[in-house]
Design a protein around this motif. Structure first.
Motif, mmCIF file in Angstrom:
data_model
loop_
_atom_site.group_PDB
_atom_site.id
_atom_site.type_symbol
_atom_site.label_atom_id
_atom_site.label_comp_id
_atom_site.label_asym_id
_atom_site.label_seq_id
_atom_site.Cartn_x
_atom_site.Cartn_y
_atom_site.Cartn_z
ATOM 1 N N LEU A 72 0.871 -1.135 -0.189
ATOM 2 C CA LEU A 72 -0.302 -0.016 0.145
ATOM 3 C C LEU A 72 0.893 1.176 0.087
ATOM 4 C CD1 LEU A 72 -2.629 -1.094 2.726
ATOM 5 C CD2 LEU A 72 -3.081 -1.083 0.137
ATOM 6 N N ALA A 73 1.760 1.219 0.457
ATOM 7 C CA ALA A 73 2.818 2.463 0.967
ATOM 8 C C ALA A 73 3.251 2.767 -0.787
ATOM 9 C CB ALA A 73 3.834 2.546 2.088
ATOM 10 N N THR A 74 3.897 1.972 -1.002
ATOM 11 C CA THR A 74 4.773 1.394 -2.235
ATOM 12 C C THR A 74 3.733 2.347 -3.552
ATOM 13 O OG1 THR A 74 5.975 -0.291 -1.588
ATOM 14 C CG2 THR A 74 6.072 0.245 -4.092
ATOM 15 N N LEU A 75 2.219 2.098 -3.081
ATOM 16 C CA LEU A 75 1.480 2.347 -4.072
ATOM 17 C C LEU A 75 0.808 4.276 -3.820
ATOM 18 C CD1 LEU A 75 -0.916 -0.916 -5.083
ATOM 19 C CD2 LEU A 75 0.731 0.464 -6.739
ATOM 20 N N GLU A 76 1.008 4.325 -2.746
ATOM 21 C CA GLU A 76 0.696 5.851 -2.834
ATOM 22 C C GLU A 76 1.243 6.916 -2.998
ATOM 23 O OE1 GLU A 76 0.809 8.272 1.503
ATOM 24 O OE2 GLU A 76 2.308 6.950 1.155
ATOM 25 N N ALA A 86 -4.610 3.770 8.383
ATOM 26 C CA ALA A 86 -4.574 2.647 9.590
ATOM 27 C C ALA A 86 -3.240 1.752 9.876
ATOM 28 C CB ALA A 86 -5.840 1.827 9.426
ATOM 29 N N GLN A 87 -3.184 1.363 9.027
ATOM 30 C CA GLN A 87 -1.623 0.127 8.994
ATOM 31 C C GLN A 87 -0.458 1.083 9.857
ATOM 32 O OE1 GLN A 87 -0.804 -3.462 6.357
ATOM 33 N NE2 GLN A 87 -2.977 -3.363 5.426
ATOM 34 N N ARG A 88 -0.317 2.206 9.276
ATOM 35 C CA ARG A 88 0.391 2.740 10.504
ATOM 36 C C ARG A 88 0.473 2.885 11.360
ATOM 37 N NH1 ARG A 88 1.486 6.896 4.541
ATOM 38 N NH2 ARG A 88 2.857 5.918 3.697
ATOM 39 N N GLU A 89 -0.457 3.915 10.961
ATOM 40 C CA GLU A 89 -0.653 3.864 13.095
ATOM 41 C C GLU A 89 -0.215 2.339 14.217
ATOM 42 O OE1 GLU A 89 -4.617 5.393 13.180
ATOM 43 O OE2 GLU A 89 -3.315 7.637 12.252
ATOM 44 N N LYS A 90 -0.780 1.598 13.199
ATOM 45 C CA LYS A 90 -0.764 0.422 13.865
ATOM 46 C C LYS A 90 0.825 -0.477 14.310
ATOM 47 C CE LYS A 90 -2.122 -4.908 13.848
ATOM 48 N NZ LYS A 90 -2.890 -5.693 12.969
ATOM 49 N N TYR A 91 1.386 0.022 12.833
ATOM 50 C CA TYR A 91 2.986 -0.456 12.751
ATOM 51 C C TYR A 91 3.876 0.716 13.697
ATOM 52 C CZ TYR A 91 7.305 -1.202 11.386
ATOM 53 O OH TYR A 91 8.716 -1.491 11.051
ATOM 54 N N GLU A 92 3.573 1.860 14.003
ATOM 55 C CA GLU A 92 4.091 2.820 14.450
ATOM 56 C C GLU A 92 3.929 2.100 16.980
ATOM 57 O OE1 GLU A 92 6.584 4.562 13.868
ATOM 58 O OE2 GLU A 92 6.251 3.826 12.348
ATOM 59 N N ARG A 93 2.291 2.023 16.182
ATOM 60 C CA ARG A 93 1.996 1.253 17.805
ATOM 61 C C ARG A 93 3.292 -0.044 17.993
ATOM 62 N NH1 ARG A 93 -2.699 2.242 16.021
ATOM 63 N NH2 ARG A 93 -3.643 0.960 16.082
ATOM 64 N N PRO A 150 -8.889 5.485 -2.495
ATOM 65 C CA PRO A 150 -9.911 5.366 -1.271
ATOM 66 C C PRO A 150 -9.830 5.224 -0.024
ATOM 67 C CG PRO A 150 -11.239 6.928 -2.782
ATOM 68 C CD PRO A 150 -9.527 6.218 -3.461
ATOM 69 N N THR A 151 -10.779 3.745 -0.548
ATOM 70 C CA THR A 151 -10.414 3.334 1.215
ATOM 71 C C THR A 151 -9.159 1.820 1.006
ATOM 72 O OG1 THR A 151 -12.653 2.039 0.340
ATOM 73 C CG2 THR A 151 -11.380 0.812 2.117
ATOM 74 N N GLY A 152 -7.898 2.162 -0.004
ATOM 75 C CA GLY A 152 -6.709 1.453 0.615
ATOM 76 C C GLY A 152 -6.241 2.816 1.197
ATOM 77 N N LYS A 153 -6.636 4.389 0.810
ATOM 78 C CA LYS A 153 -5.840 5.202 1.608
ATOM 79 C C LYS A 153 -6.470 5.764 3.387
ATOM 80 C CE LYS A 153 -4.875 8.460 -2.406
ATOM 81 N NZ LYS A 153 -5.277 9.308 -3.360
#
Length: 109
Positions: free
Chosen positions: A15-19, A89-96, A81-84
């Motif tokens: 997802l981050a690569t496609l951002e 959400a996944q970034r926040e989860k990864y940071e936690r 947009p759903t992917g964004k």
């Protein structure tokens, strides 16, 4: 990094690569490998099932396109947009998760 560690973070990486813009499979593989200094060398057998799963979840959209260089059409993937929202959400989860692990092993937060 072993395959089990990658498996747990593969969706986030894709997802981050496609951002930054649409990509086809070969570009995604090259971009992930370049961004990780070769640490992650995705294989097609890992990449495409994950892309198909993300597409079914409406996080990405795939569309066949003919590239400017010519040749056969390739499937180009775009973040929806759903992917964004999922990426956020996944970034926040990864940071936690990273903060929690750092709490145990030490080092910079």
């Amino acid at each position: 990094m072993d395959a089990q560690q990658l498996k747990g973070h593969l969706d986030l990486l894709l997802l981050a690569t496609l951002e930054t813009g649409p990509r086809y499979g070969g570009q995604i593989i090259a971009d992930v490998q370049a961004a990780t200094d070769g640490h992650f060398a995705l294989r097609e057998g890992t990449l495409y099932p994950a892309l198909h799963r993300l597409e079914k979840q409406n996080f990405i959209r795939g569309e066949f396109q003919t590239l400017p260089r010519g040749g056969s059409p390739v499937k180009v993937y775009t973040l929806t947009p759903t992917g964004k929202a999922e990426l956020k959400a996944q970034r926040e989860k990864y940071e936690r998760f990273t903060r929690a692990v750092r709490g145990v092993i030490g080092g910079p937060a």
